[in-house]
Design a protein around this motif. Sequence first.
Motif, PDB file in Angstrom:
ATOM      1  N   ALA A 168       0.818  -1.116  -0.036  1.00  0.00           N
ATOM      2  CA  ALA A 168       0.076  -0.168  -0.014  1.00  0.00           C
ATOM      3  C   ALA A 168       0.770   1.344   0.002  1.00  0.00           C
ATOM      4  O   ALA A 168       0.595   2.164  -0.709  1.00  0.00           O
ATOM      5  CB  ALA A 168      -0.866   0.140   1.195  1.00  0.00           C
ATOM      6  N   MET A 169       1.866   1.326   0.801  1.00  0.00           N
ATOM      7  CA  MET A 169       2.702   2.663   0.810  1.00  0.00           C
ATOM      8  C   MET A 169       3.654   2.600  -0.583  1.00  0.00           C
ATOM      9  O   MET A 169       3.837   3.545  -0.978  1.00  0.00           O
ATOM     10  CB  MET A 169       3.654   2.498   1.934  1.00  0.00           C
ATOM     11  N   GLU A 170       4.128   1.501  -0.993  1.00  0.00           N
ATOM     12  CA  GLU A 170       4.776   1.555  -2.391  1.00  0.00           C
ATOM     13  C   GLU A 170       4.051   2.109  -3.247  1.00  0.00           C
ATOM     14  O   GLU A 170       4.703   2.852  -4.292  1.00  0.00           O
ATOM     15  CB  GLU A 170       5.160   0.147  -2.740  1.00  0.00           C
ATOM     16  N   GLY A 171       2.608   2.206  -3.441  1.00  0.00           N
ATOM     17  CA  GLY A 171       1.677   2.887  -4.291  1.00  0.00           C
ATOM     18  C   GLY A 171       1.747   4.174  -4.250  1.00  0.00           C
ATOM     19  O   GLY A 171       1.667   5.078  -5.212  1.00  0.00           O
ATOM     20  N   TYR A 172       2.473   4.783  -3.155  1.00  0.00           N
ATOM     21  CA  TYR A 172       2.427   6.262  -3.283  1.00  0.00           C
ATOM     22  C   TYR A 172       3.832   6.944  -3.207  1.00  0.00           C
ATOM     23  O   TYR A 172       3.936   7.853  -3.115  1.00  0.00           O
ATOM     24  CB  TYR A 172       1.760   6.667  -1.621  1.00  0.00           C
ATOM     25  N   GLY A 173       4.979   5.743  -3.448  1.00  0.00           N
ATOM     26  CA  GLY A 173       6.102   6.484  -3.596  1.00  0.00           C
ATOM     27  C   GLY A 173       6.880   6.965  -2.024  1.00  0.00           C
ATOM     28  O   GLY A 173       6.247   6.760  -1.134  1.00  0.00           O
ATOM     29  N   ASP A 174       8.014   7.512  -2.132  1.00  0.00           N
ATOM     30  CA  ASP A 174       8.746   7.816  -1.247  1.00  0.00           C
ATOM     31  C   ASP A 174       8.697   9.533  -1.072  1.00  0.00           C
ATOM     32  O   ASP A 174       9.040  10.046  -0.090  1.00  0.00           O
ATOM     33  CB  ASP A 174      10.094   7.439  -1.148  1.00  0.00           C
ATOM     34  N   ASN A 175       8.524  10.177  -1.979  1.00  0.00           N
ATOM     35  CA  ASN A 175       8.679  11.599  -2.059  1.00  0.00           C
ATOM     36  C   ASN A 175       7.535  12.172  -1.873  1.00  0.00           C
ATOM     37  O   ASN A 175       6.420  11.953  -1.952  1.00  0.00           O
ATOM     38  CB  ASN A 175       8.872  12.080  -3.493  1.00  0.00           C
ATOM     39  N   ARG A 176       7.621  13.412  -1.004  1.00  0.00           N
ATOM     40  CA  ARG A 176       6.515  14.263  -0.409  1.00  0.00           C
ATOM     41  C   ARG A 176       6.174  14.903  -1.783  1.00  0.00           C
ATOM     42  O   ARG A 176       6.936  15.449  -2.612  1.00  0.00           O
ATOM     43  CB  ARG A 176       6.888  15.230   0.525  1.00  0.00           C
ATOM     44  N   GLU A 177       4.851  15.509  -1.774  1.00  0.00           N
ATOM     45  CA  GLU A 177       4.231  16.347  -2.972  1.00  0.00           C
ATOM     46  C   GLU A 177       4.874  17.679  -2.585  1.00  0.00           C
ATOM     47  O   GLU A 177       5.376  17.933  -1.721  1.00  0.00           O
ATOM     48  CB  GLU A 177       2.919  16.427  -3.081  1.00  0.00           C
ATOM     49  N   PRO A 178       5.048  18.356  -4.079  1.00  0.00           N
ATOM     50  CA  PRO A 178       5.574  19.939  -3.829  1.00  0.00           C
ATOM     51  C   PRO A 178       4.897  20.582  -2.648  1.00  0.00           C
ATOM     52  O   PRO A 178       5.610  21.638  -2.347  1.00  0.00           O
ATOM     53  CB  PRO A 178       5.123  20.453  -5.290  1.00  0.00           C
ATOM     54  N   ASN A 179       3.408  20.554  -2.590  1.00  0.00           N
ATOM     55  CA  ASN A 179       2.980  21.358  -1.642  1.00  0.00           C
ATOM     56  C   ASN A 179       3.193  20.830   0.099  1.00  0.00           C
ATOM     57  O   ASN A 179       2.399  21.131   0.898  1.00  0.00           O
ATOM     58  CB  ASN A 179       1.456  21.337  -1.584  1.00  0.00           C
ATOM     59  N   ASN A 180       3.739  19.795   0.115  1.00  0.00           N
ATOM     60  CA  ASN A 180       4.096  19.177   1.504  1.00  0.00           C
ATOM     61  C   ASN A 180       3.044  18.616   2.213  1.00  0.00           C
ATOM     62  O   ASN A 180       2.837  18.906   3.376  1.00  0.00           O
ATOM     63  CB  ASN A 180       4.945  20.186   2.321  1.00  0.00           C
ATOM     64  N   ARG A 181       2.040  17.971   1.342  1.00  0.00           N
ATOM     65  CA  ARG A 181       0.802  17.390   2.120  1.00  0.00           C
ATOM     66  C   ARG A 181       1.248  16.400   2.816  1.00  0.00           C
ATOM     67  O   ARG A 181       2.205  15.394   2.593  1.00  0.00           O
ATOM     68  CB  ARG A 181       0.040  16.960   0.719  1.00  0.00           C
ATOM     69  N   THR A 182       0.646  16.434   3.773  1.00  0.00           N
ATOM     70  CA  THR A 182       0.877  15.379   5.209  1.00  0.00           C
ATOM     71  C   THR A 182       0.193  13.974   4.593  1.00  0.00           C
ATOM     72  O   THR A 182      -0.665  13.977   3.685  1.00  0.00           O
ATOM     73  CB  THR A 182       0.129  15.740   6.161  1.00  0.00           C
ATOM     74  N   VAL A 183       0.752  13.043   4.885  1.00  0.00           N
ATOM     75  CA  VAL A 183       0.402  11.481   4.504  1.00  0.00           C
ATOM     76  C   VAL A 183      -0.028  10.738   5.842  1.00  0.00           C
ATOM     77  O   VAL A 183       0.685  10.799   7.127  1.00  0.00           O
ATOM     78  CB  VAL A 183       1.422  10.723   3.893  1.00  0.00           C
ATOM     79  N   GLN A 184      -1.104  10.182   5.744  1.00  0.00           N
ATOM     80  CA  GLN A 184      -1.676   9.407   7.013  1.00  0.00           C
ATOM     81  C   GLN A 184      -1.951   8.064   6.493  1.00  0.00           C
ATOM     82  O   GLN A 184      -2.425   7.554   5.254  1.00  0.00           O
ATOM     83  CB  GLN A 184      -2.912   9.865   7.279  1.00  0.00           C
ATOM     84  N   ILE A 185      -1.379   6.855   7.116  1.00  0.00           N
ATOM     85  CA  ILE A 185      -2.039   5.449   7.048  1.00  0.00           C
ATOM     86  C   ILE A 185      -3.011   5.496   7.619  1.00  0.00           C
ATOM     87  O   ILE A 185      -3.367   5.534   8.846  1.00  0.00           O
ATOM     88  CB  ILE A 185      -0.768   4.642   7.471  1.00  0.00           C
ATOM     89  N   ALA A 186      -4.134   4.818   6.881  1.00  0.00           N
ATOM     90  CA  ALA A 186      -5.460   4.818   7.516  1.00  0.00           C
ATOM     91  C   ALA A 186      -5.793   3.235   7.517  1.00  0.00           C
ATOM     92  O   ALA A 186      -5.982   2.557   6.223  1.00  0.00           O
ATOM     93  CB  ALA A 186      -6.494   5.699   6.423  1.00  0.00           C
ATOM     94  N   PHE A 187      -6.603   2.795   8.576  1.00  0.00           N
ATOM     95  CA  PHE A 187      -7.105   1.457   8.550  1.00  0.00           C
ATOM     96  C   PHE A 187      -8.481   1.680   8.572  1.00  0.00           C
ATOM     97  O   PHE A 187      -9.375   2.079   9.506  1.00  0.00           O
ATOM     98  CB  PHE A 187      -6.525   1.043  10.027  1.00  0.00           C
ATOM     99  N   TYR A 188      -9.248   1.408   7.505  1.00  0.00           N
ATOM    100  CA  TYR A 188     -10.642   1.391   7.055  1.00  0.00           C
ATOM    101  C   TYR A 188     -11.429   0.223   7.018  1.00  0.00           C
ATOM    102  O   TYR A 188     -10.706  -0.940   6.806  1.00  0.00           O
ATOM    103  CB  TYR A 188     -11.027   2.152   6.049  1.00  0.00           C
TER     104      TYR A 188
END
Length: 360
Positions: free
Chosen positions: A47-67
């Motif tokens: 799941a994490m690999e699908g979003y890569g390692d780099n932050r977006e230019p706007n420094n958007r926060t990243v949350q791991i969510a259990f749903y």
Amino acid sequence: MSAKISPLIVPVFLPHAGCPHRCVFCNQHAVTGTTTAIPNTGDLQRAMEGYGDNREPNNRTVQIAFYGGNFLGLPKETIRSMLAVATRFVQAGRADSIRFSTRPDTVNDERLALISEYPVSTVEIGAQSMSDRVLGMSRRGHSAADTIRAVRILKELGFETGVQMMVGLPGDDKKTVLRSGHEIGAMAPAFVRIYPTIVLADSPLGRWYTQGRYRPLDLDDAIDLTKQLLILFHGYHVPVIRMGLQASADLEKGSTVMAGPYHPAFGHLVYEALFFDAAATTLGTHSPGEIIDIVVHPRNISKLRGLKNRNLQRLIDRFHPHQVNLQSDPGINRDSIIVNHHCCPVSGEGINAAISGAFA
């Protein structure tokens, strides 16, 4: 008006995991498209690999969510194990925090102590309704008082606390839905999600529908009711971060959704209805003349147009102008709509569409 940048969510689904029983409307396997109840370390890694390692230019926060399940209802060791794996991604700088959804009756001192050492920042409470009668008919197994208590405890502990609610549940009507909205708004959660009740195959509600024991809302009624809730929550300064189920290949299958107000762009339809009301209200107080310009923020131009330019056509059919020009202006408030009439002095009037809090 500056909008808060919403976090990037990395979803990890736990269909039915931790749930003490099946609510009548629920089939999480169909909603999430996932059959595995408890993900392993590899699932989270993928799941994490699908979003890569780099932050977006706007420094958007990243949350791991259990749903998709009842997180605090899971076995203690499972809670610790999943939070420990997710925490490693936070410690590595690939995520900022963890969030999960849970039932209100599993929010207690013992369970909250389990998560205290992990970087959990956000908890979503599946309230669904604040009517005990509706909750009983939906076989939720908790009361409205449980929701009030859970939200209070979580907020006191400093968690960003959201509430999920549904419209069109068994025993629901407009009065109970709006009363639930007011009671949720009064709790001042950080955000709300609104879901229309869909009849899913292999759910108890699916059997009730087949037996004629349950009649779902039609799409137009669900849109209108959700629109009223959107305005209601704006009055409480509570942002609505989602309306309608997330579209998925499984939900698009004809065999999955048996009946009810499912639409892959349900939230867009709600905004479309709201912007039509705002434009129609403004035009209803003036003679539109031959040509009218309607101006909104660029983020709202598609909501004003509607799907397949439906709002544009509806405005032409109702007010019969010679021409309607839909324009965007980044300088306009995102909760405003401006109508200029070429037949007469430019009015430049703004109408508060009561939805600024929803434009996150």
